[in-house]
Design a protein around this motif. Structure first.
Motif, mmCIF file in Angstrom:
data_model
loop_
_atom_site.group_PDB
_atom_site.id
_atom_site.type_symbol
_atom_site.label_atom_id
_atom_site.label_comp_id
_atom_site.label_asym_id
_atom_site.label_seq_id
_atom_site.Cartn_x
_atom_site.Cartn_y
_atom_site.Cartn_z
ATOM 1 N N GLY A 1 -26.148 -11.431 -37.285
ATOM 2 C CA GLY A 1 -25.636 -12.422 -36.354
ATOM 3 C C GLY A 1 -24.194 -12.151 -35.985
ATOM 4 N N VAL A 2 -23.598 -13.069 -35.252
ATOM 5 C CA VAL A 2 -22.238 -12.899 -34.749
ATOM 6 C C VAL A 2 -21.213 -13.321 -35.801
ATOM 7 C CG1 VAL A 2 -20.579 -13.648 -32.998
ATOM 8 C CG2 VAL A 2 -22.964 -13.212 -32.367
ATOM 9 N N MET A 3 -20.212 -12.465 -36.018
ATOM 10 C CA MET A 3 -19.180 -12.731 -37.010
ATOM 11 C C MET A 3 -17.852 -13.145 -36.365
ATOM 12 S SD MET A 3 -18.165 -10.351 -40.279
ATOM 13 C CE MET A 3 -17.691 -8.945 -39.297
ATOM 14 N N ASP A 4 -17.522 -12.572 -35.213
ATOM 15 C CA ASP A 4 -16.282 -12.894 -34.503
ATOM 16 C C ASP A 4 -16.591 -13.080 -33.026
ATOM 17 O OD1 ASP A 4 -14.063 -12.070 -36.653
ATOM 18 O OD2 ASP A 4 -15.553 -10.458 -36.596
ATOM 19 N N SER A 5 -15.866 -13.978 -32.388
ATOM 20 C CA SER A 5 -16.021 -14.174 -30.953
ATOM 21 C C SER A 5 -14.635 -14.266 -30.321
ATOM 22 C CB SER A 5 -16.818 -15.444 -30.657
ATOM 23 O OG SER A 5 -16.986 -15.611 -29.255
ATOM 24 N N TRP A 6 -14.413 -13.487 -29.259
ATOM 25 C CA TRP A 6 -13.116 -13.390 -28.589
ATOM 26 C C TRP A 6 -13.231 -13.759 -27.117
ATOM 27 C CZ3 TRP A 6 -8.445 -11.005 -30.574
ATOM 28 C CH2 TRP A 6 -8.549 -10.532 -31.896
ATOM 29 N N MET A 7 -12.117 -14.212 -26.564
ATOM 30 C CA MET A 7 -11.969 -14.368 -25.123
ATOM 31 C C MET A 7 -10.524 -14.025 -24.769
ATOM 32 S SD MET A 7 -13.304 -15.086 -22.191
ATOM 33 C CE MET A 7 -12.248 -14.412 -20.917
ATOM 34 N N ALA A 8 -10.363 -13.033 -23.905
ATOM 35 C CA ALA A 8 -9.034 -12.648 -23.425
ATOM 36 C C ALA A 8 -9.041 -12.706 -21.911
ATOM 37 C CB ALA A 8 -8.679 -11.250 -23.908
ATOM 38 N N GLY A 9 -8.064 -13.364 -21.344
ATOM 39 C CA GLY A 9 -8.010 -13.468 -19.887
ATOM 40 C C GLY A 9 -6.601 -13.728 -19.416
ATOM 41 N N TYR A 10 -6.398 -13.575 -18.104
ATOM 42 C CA TYR A 10 -5.044 -13.697 -17.579
ATOM 43 C C TYR A 10 -5.036 -14.055 -16.104
ATOM 44 C CZ TYR A 10 -6.165 -8.888 -16.066
ATOM 45 O OH TYR A 10 -6.764 -7.771 -15.513
ATOM 46 N N THR A 11 -3.923 -14.659 -15.713
ATOM 47 C CA THR A 11 -3.546 -14.802 -14.308
ATOM 48 C C THR A 11 -2.248 -14.004 -14.159
ATOM 49 O OG1 THR A 11 -2.159 -16.760 -14.666
ATOM 50 C CG2 THR A 11 -4.508 -17.135 -14.254
ATOM 51 N N LYS A 12 -1.616 -14.107 -13.001
ATOM 52 C CA LYS A 12 -0.339 -13.419 -12.828
ATOM 53 C C LYS A 12 0.759 -14.070 -13.673
ATOM 54 C CE LYS A 12 0.819 -12.126 -8.618
ATOM 55 N NZ LYS A 12 1.024 -12.152 -7.155
ATOM 56 N N ASN A 13 0.519 -15.326 -14.130
ATOM 57 C CA ASN A 13 1.560 -16.062 -14.845
ATOM 58 C C ASN A 13 1.341 -16.192 -16.341
ATOM 59 O OD1 ASN A 13 2.934 -16.518 -12.427
ATOM 60 N ND2 ASN A 13 1.819 -18.422 -12.034
ATOM 61 N N TYR A 14 0.096 -16.063 -16.789
ATOM 62 C CA TYR A 14 -0.191 -16.256 -18.206
ATOM 63 C C TYR A 14 -1.262 -15.272 -18.675
ATOM 64 C CZ TYR A 14 2.107 -20.767 -17.453
ATOM 65 O OH TYR A 14 2.996 -21.750 -17.108
ATOM 66 N N SER A 15 -1.115 -14.817 -19.918
ATOM 67 C CA SER A 15 -2.146 -14.003 -20.558
ATOM 68 C C SER A 15 -2.506 -14.669 -21.882
ATOM 69 C CB SER A 15 -1.634 -12.582 -20.809
ATOM 70 O OG SER A 15 -2.630 -11.791 -21.445
ATOM 71 N N ILE A 16 -3.793 -14.944 -22.067
ATOM 72 C CA ILE A 16 -4.271 -15.686 -23.236
ATOM 73 C C ILE A 16 -5.289 -14.837 -23.993
ATOM 74 C CG2 ILE A 16 -5.424 -17.773 -24.065
ATOM 75 C CD1 ILE A 16 -4.657 -19.134 -21.454
ATOM 76 N N ALA A 17 -5.168 -14.792 -25.314
ATOM 77 C CA ALA A 17 -6.185 -14.157 -26.156
ATOM 78 C C ALA A 17 -6.599 -15.144 -27.240
ATOM 79 C CB ALA A 17 -5.652 -12.877 -26.785
#
Length: 770
Positions: free
Chosen positions: A588-604
């Motif tokens: 099964g799944v052990m880790d789940s990530w989401m990384a995304g960005y706009t021109k003003n912010y980058s979130i991980a």
């Protein structure tokens, strides 16, 4: 004796050659001694002149500064106080409230000649220097007097930049002046009320309440001796720590010093030494509760922890230096993130954890940070936003596979890649995807949007480990061991590293090292500003083309981040999950990530369990928890600072391939095969499906061309030529180099308990699923 035997007058006064030699030698020695004496006098005069020159520029010192209890204050980016070191209610002990026994203890251990000198102690300085030279120091006293220590605590810092002759001269001059204007008892009172005593406590009166729930005049000889000895190392000699032996030893050193100074008898010292160092400690910390900061310390805890570590790395002592520290924290965003993670977003269970980092792509400022959920009463605990022991899964693909393919091989977004049966070179281990299927030939865009593993690893093979490593290094990512093929779908990096790396895509290819502190003001008013000087990590074309493809992760019906889609928000990003390693007995799944960005912010965002082997796998329905947390946070941030869409650079052109809008580097061999199309929207068409062999006429014919013509990319922000030659043959030496570097080193896909990615797991799809 005859007259002939008598020496004549001339005989009696005629000097011998030996006399001449002695006289010459004596004159030379005298000249040398005179020269040496002259040099010494000149050095003394020069040293005195330099001393008074530096002393003349010494900062002024007032009684209020001597009496103040100097804790470090930390501010957010809007100059709002977010933390004061020493949140406890502080109590100032006046002279009549400080027991003589405590003063005797402090003087005995810190400055035995305190009542004999006038601010500086030449005998003490010479003794400390001699002990340092010959290694005979007893480890109890240095060269600074108590008065000098008080001056340092009041107007200077302990940073390495302050350890200069100029600062020492100013410190000595101010100590002399303090002794002229204040009595010895006043100086002791200032010192006793100012020193840092561990656990955020300043001053020995507050420490008496914090540790024993009593006032100073209610403490025993043993307890007073411990307090007197703590300022040398408040953390090491803390009686609340597990290392009580160190605190006991320090207390006994103070007692013995008091005996040598004849303040107590040996019998009194022996009786006090019998007391347990943990006796009568108050678990409720007396009357020290309450502070003057209007923000819940738990909200900013992980950020403050990193700021304190950063201060110490810069050479400051945040507990003694009385600093004013301005940070890049957006307090409103921090509060929103904390509330989302702890209250608003429904996670699989209360013990499921999260680590989040938010950076500003324009400058590298760290905007907000989450260290964990439901962390209880722990202060400065584990900060999961900066931990690097969990695999990032498929968030590695833009960083190590497709980004370098565009940068070094000039691949267009329609470059055909193969999702077919794949074995790690030199092994019989097959690489699979989350669905255990293969989709045949597809475009790079479709492979990235759908997060297919095999095309990513085949792409890395053609890029080559060496060039992929160089690309990662430009994004602030490196490791001691060589990267392997498996690293292309499984990088062990922190959410902060992911956020900063993706920010370079958002910023047109410029990478900024993330940083917390914008400025530091020391007690003498000196201000030091900090910023991150960006460097070009990739061409503008690479950044724009990656961003264009990563938009589809949200908008494409087969994209892996549809749960994070936001209408009206110009964003791009990538998901990542990891499965349990083969042979672990779990699936099964052990880790789940989401990384995304706009021109003003980058979130991980990372989500998972601290001890995954003892927890249930992340349920399929909860693999989107990271996406939902990301979506809600990005929605808030973009509403505060809306980002426009990215503008296509003039080094990129849009073309129509098989009815789909695609991007290609201008003047590359792929661009020459297609006519550019008008591209006002800046958005890509969906590329939902992989294509059969009958639907590959547009791109496969291009990929199979063999030509001796090299292609070049000359675009660079600084105007410098960056000629990167690649051959058109996908089986060229550049592609083969990837195989040569990785034949025996596919990585460990699923082990996230600190393991290194060096061997392919029995379940290779674990590292890069979605």
């Amino acid at each position: 004796m005859s007259n002939n035997d008598q020496p004549t007058r001339g005989d009696r006064h005629q000097p011998s050659q030996e006399d001449f030699d002695d006289e010459r030698s004596g004159g030379l020695i005298k000249k040398i001694l005179l020269w040496v004496a002259g040099i010494i006098v000149l050095l003394i005069v020069a040293g005195a002149a330099l001393f008074f020159y530096y002393a003349s520029s010494a900062p002024k010192i007032s009684e209020s500064e001597l009496a103040s209890q100097n804790g470090t204050t930390i501010y957010d980016d809007q100059n709002r106080v977010i933390s004061r070191l020493g949140l406890q209610k502080r109590e100032y002990a006046k002279d009549g409230q400080v027991p003589a026994t405590l003063k005797h203890a402090v003087v005995s251990i810190e400055d035995r000649r305190f009542y004999k000198h006038h601010g500086i102690d030449p005998i003490r300085i010479m003794g400390a220097a001699t002990s340092n030279i010959f290694g005979h120091s007893d480890g109890m006293q240095g060269g600074s007097t108590l008065t000098q220590q008080l001056v340092k605590l009041s107007v200077f810092s302990t940073a390495a930049s302050d350890r200069t002759f100029k600062r020492k001269a100013q410190e000595a001059w101010l100590a002399i002046n303090v002794e002229r204007h204040f009595s010895k008892n006043q100086i002791l009172d200032f010192y006793i009320n100012k020193v840092y005593m561990g656990n955020g406590v300043y001053g020995m009166q507050t420490a008496a309440q914090y540790y024993y729930g009593k006032n100073l005049d209610e403490l025993s000889l043993s307890q007073l001796a411990l307090l007197a000895g703590m300022p040398q190392s408040p953390t090491y000699y803390n009686p609340l720590s597990t290392n009580t032996q160190a605190a006991t030893q320090r207390r006994n050193e103070v007692l013995n010093a008091m005996v040598r100074s004849k303040y107590i008898t040996q019998s009194q010292a022996d009786n006090a030494a019998k007391d347990s160092i943990t006796a009568d400690l108050d678990p409720h910390h007396g009357n020290t509760s309450g502070g003057d900061v209007n923000v819940n310390e738990k909200v900013v805890d992980p950020y403050i922890k990193q700021v304190l570590a950063d201060l110490e790395a810069k050479g400051y002592n945040p507990y003694n230096d009385g600093l004013q520290v301005h940070t890049n924290l957006d307090l409103d965003a921090q509060k929103k993130l904390y509330d989302l993670a702890n209250n608003s977003v429904s996670f699989q269970s209360p013990t499921m954890q999260a680590g989040v980092a938010v950076t500003d792509p324009h400058n590298g400022q760290i905007v907000a940070m989450l260290g964990g959920r439901h962390t209880g009463k722990v202060i400065y605990g584990l900060n999961r936003a900066v931990q690097t022991n969990r695999s990032s899964g498929s968030t590695a693909k833009p960083l190590m596979d497709y980004g370098p393919a565009i940068e070094y091989l000039q691949w267009p977004t329609f470059k055909s890649v193969s999702d077919t049966k794949f074995y790690y070179p030199g092994t019989s281990i097959a690489l699979h995807d989350f669905d255990n299927k293969y989709k045949g030939t597809m475009t790079m865009r479709a492979a990235l949007v759908q997060s297919r593993n095999v095309p990513a690893i085949r792409t890395l093979q053609q890029v080559g480990i060496k060039r992929a490593t160089t690309f990662l290094k430009g994004l602030g990512i490196s490791q001691k061991k060589p990267y392997t093929l498996q690293s292309g779908i499984a990088l062990y990096i922190s959410p902060l590293q992911v956020s900063a790396a993706y920010a370079a895509f958002a910023n047109g290819g410029i990478y900024h090292k993330p940083f917390y502190i914008s400025s530091i003001t020391t007690q003498d008013g000196a201000v030091k500003h900090y910023s991150s000087t960006g460097h070009r990590a990739m061409n503008k074309a690479t950044a724009y083309m990656m961003t264009d493809m990563l938009k589809g992760v949200f908008t494409n019906s087969q994209g892996s981040a549809t749960a994070a889609r936001l209408d009206g928000v110009n964003q791009a990003g990538k998901t990542g999950t990891t499965n349990y390693p083969g042979g672990s007995g779990k699936s099964g799944v052990m880790d789940s990530w989401m990384a995304g960005y706009t021109k003003n912010y980058s979130i991980a965002v990372w989500t998972g369990y601290d001890h995954p082997m003892s927890e249930s796998p992340i349920a399929e329905s909860s693999t989107t928890d990271a996406q939902i947390l990301y979506r809600n946070l990005m929605q808030y941030l973009d509403s505060q600072n809306h980002a426009s869409d990215w503008k296509m650079p003039d080094t990129v052109e849009a073309v129509r391939v098989n009815g789909k809008r695609q991007l290609v580097i201008k003047d590359s061999k792929w661009a020459l095969q297609y006519a550019a199309i008008d591209d006002d929207s800046g958005s890509s068409d969906d590329d939902d499906s992989s294509r059969s062999s009958s639907d590959r006429s547009g791109s496969s014919s291009i990929d199979s061309m063999v030509t001796s013509r090299s292609v070049f990319s000359n675009e660079d922000q600084d105007g410098n030529n960056r000629n990167q030659n690649t051959t058109a043959n996908s089986n060229s030496s550049n592609g083969n180099s990837g195989n040569n570097n990785t034949n025996s080193n596919a990585g460990n896909s699923g082990n996230t308990n600190g393991g290194s990615a060096q061997q392919p797991a029995a379940n290779p799809q674990a590292a890069g699923a979605r």
